[in-house]
Scaffold this active site. Structure first.
Site, PDB file in Angstrom:
ATOM      1  N   ARG A   7     -47.573 -18.141 -21.603  1.00 44.47           N
ATOM      2  CA  ARG A   7     -46.341 -17.450 -21.248  1.00 44.47           C
ATOM      3  C   ARG A   7     -46.177 -16.302 -22.236  1.00 44.47           C
ATOM      4  NH1 ARG A   7     -46.417 -19.451 -16.950  1.00 44.47           N
ATOM      5  NH2 ARG A   7     -44.860 -20.774 -15.942  1.00 44.47           N
ATOM      6  N   GLU A  25     -41.702  -9.408 -17.251  1.00 45.50           N
ATOM      7  CA  GLU A  25     -42.599  -9.215 -16.099  1.00 45.50           C
ATOM      8  C   GLU A  25     -41.790  -8.701 -14.916  1.00 45.50           C
ATOM      9  OE1 GLU A  25     -44.781 -12.835 -15.400  1.00 45.50           O
ATOM     10  OE2 GLU A  25     -45.487 -12.917 -17.447  1.00 45.50           O
ATOM     11  N   HIS A  59     -49.886 -11.480 -14.000  1.00 46.93           N
ATOM     12  CA  HIS A  59     -49.620 -12.926 -13.854  1.00 46.93           C
ATOM     13  C   HIS A  59     -50.346 -13.448 -12.608  1.00 46.93           C
ATOM     14  CE1 HIS A  59     -46.568 -16.188 -15.199  1.00 46.93           C
ATOM     15  NE2 HIS A  59     -47.629 -16.754 -14.652  1.00 46.93           N
TER      16      HIS A  59
END
Ligand code: NDP
Ligand code: 7N6
Length: 308
Positions: free
Chosen positions: A226, A255, A274
């Site tokens: 993360r 993000e 991601h």
């Protein structure tokens, strides 16, 4: 809790078209329906979702289609007696291959050539810019599903693999496993350091200036965990000052990564959106977990991957 309906929340659309999961579970003994925000949920309802919503606390069971459940208010699930399960166990192959790809790109300079190709440029690199992964040391921080998926591929590439986990207990294929207190000893001699821990109060900011100063100057950081496991401004400084050589990042503090981030511009930084666990089969893996847990709960057994 015995589920009498399964609601597939629209947010699973972040990972795959929701109808694929609805169709894959259509033969369950209970109705399977798509729901949007604000659904009316009760004790007999199960929900499969990517993102948390406050109304899910009224359901009997919520299944998070991610391994990382850091966005969910675990205390609220506990106090409402709503079961929360996650999707750990399904990402070893995808993430393992993604991380192998990052490391191969850095060693064989593929990212540089792809950038040059965009300019139709035949780029000549110095002979000394190339290296091989064979014999290079990788330190994998977090040795669960993701970490072991990375270890297996790195071992196949001939790398010398060490790792870090809370317990320090041995893991197959990892030459030496360190406990978290010995993180600096584990990363000091590694050419690659790959982060694969959950985001918890203990791992938030785990990698900051002192870790980057401990790493080799020719080392690369890989983060598939993360964003907040890494102190991002400290990483930018470390890259700019040359205390590490580069980074492959799938996850970020914010993000999508904002356009003004200096990470976009660094030649030795690979940014992926991601997407490291992406696969067209993701919905099948989730369907397998949800099906198993519907059956377990209907039989009064403990569900797999129970968080609370
Ligand atoms: P697992 O629970 O299988 O493994 C977690 C590992 O992290 C364990 O080895 C655990 O140690 C270790 N760990 C936990 N805390 C620490 C710590 N403080 N120091 C060192 N090691 C620690 O989880 P997964 O492998 O399934 O997933 C890990 C995380 O990766 C997820 O929570 C999610 O945030 C992220 N993820 C990202 C994806 C992406 O798309 N980029 C895809 C999937 C997951 P021990 O073994 O001793 O308990
Ligand atoms: C969805 C990836 C996780 O925690 O962040 C990932 O499992 C989800 C494709």
């Amino acid at each position: 809790m015995t589920p009498d309906r399964l609601a597939v929340h629209d947010s699973v659309g972040i990972a795959f078209p929701p109808e694929l999961l609805v169709d894959a579970l259509a033969d369950l003994a209970i109705p399977v329906e798509r729901v949007g925000d604000g659904a009316d949920l009760g004790d007999g309802d199960a929900v499969a979702t990517f993102s948390p919503r406050p109304e899910f606390h009224d359901a009997g069971w919520v299944h998070c289609i991610r391994a990382g459940y850091d966005a969910f208010d675990v205390d609220a699930y506990e106090s409402e007696h709503t079961i929360l399960t996650n999707s750990t166990g399904i990402h070893g192959t995808t993430i393992g291959e993604t991380v192998a790809g990052y490391m191969l790109a850095f060693a064989r300079r593929l990212h540089v050539f792809r950038d040059a190709q965009a300019d139709r440029e035949w780029r000549d690199l110095d002979y000394a810019d190339f290296f091989t992964l064979d014999g290079e040391r990788l330190c994998v921080v977090g040795l669960g599903t993701l970490g072991r998926g990375i270890v297996e591929r790195a071992s196949g590439l001939g790398m010398d693999v060490v790792g870090v986990r809370r317990s320090g207990e041995p893991v197959p294929g990892v030459r030496e496993v360190y406990s978290t207190e010995n993180l600096h000893a584990a990363i000091a001699d590694a050419r690659f350091v790959a982060l694969a821990t959950p985001l918890t109060p203990e791992t938030e900011g785990l990698f900051s200036t002192s870790e980057f100063e401990t790493m080799r100057e020719d080392a690369y950081l890989v983060n598939v965990a993360r964003g907040a496991v890494v102190d991002e401004p400290a990483l930018v400084d470390a890259l700019q000052q040359g205390s590490v050589s580069g980074a492959a990042l799938d996850v970020f503090e914010t993000e999508p990564l904002p356009p003004e981030s200096p990470l976009w511009d660094h030649e030795e930084v690979i940014v992926t959106p991601h997407s490291g666990a992406g696969t067209r089969d993701y919905y099948r893996d989730i369907a397998g977990l949800v099906r198993e847990n519907v059956e377990r709960l209907a039989s009064g057994d403990e569900p797999l991957n129970r968080v609370v």
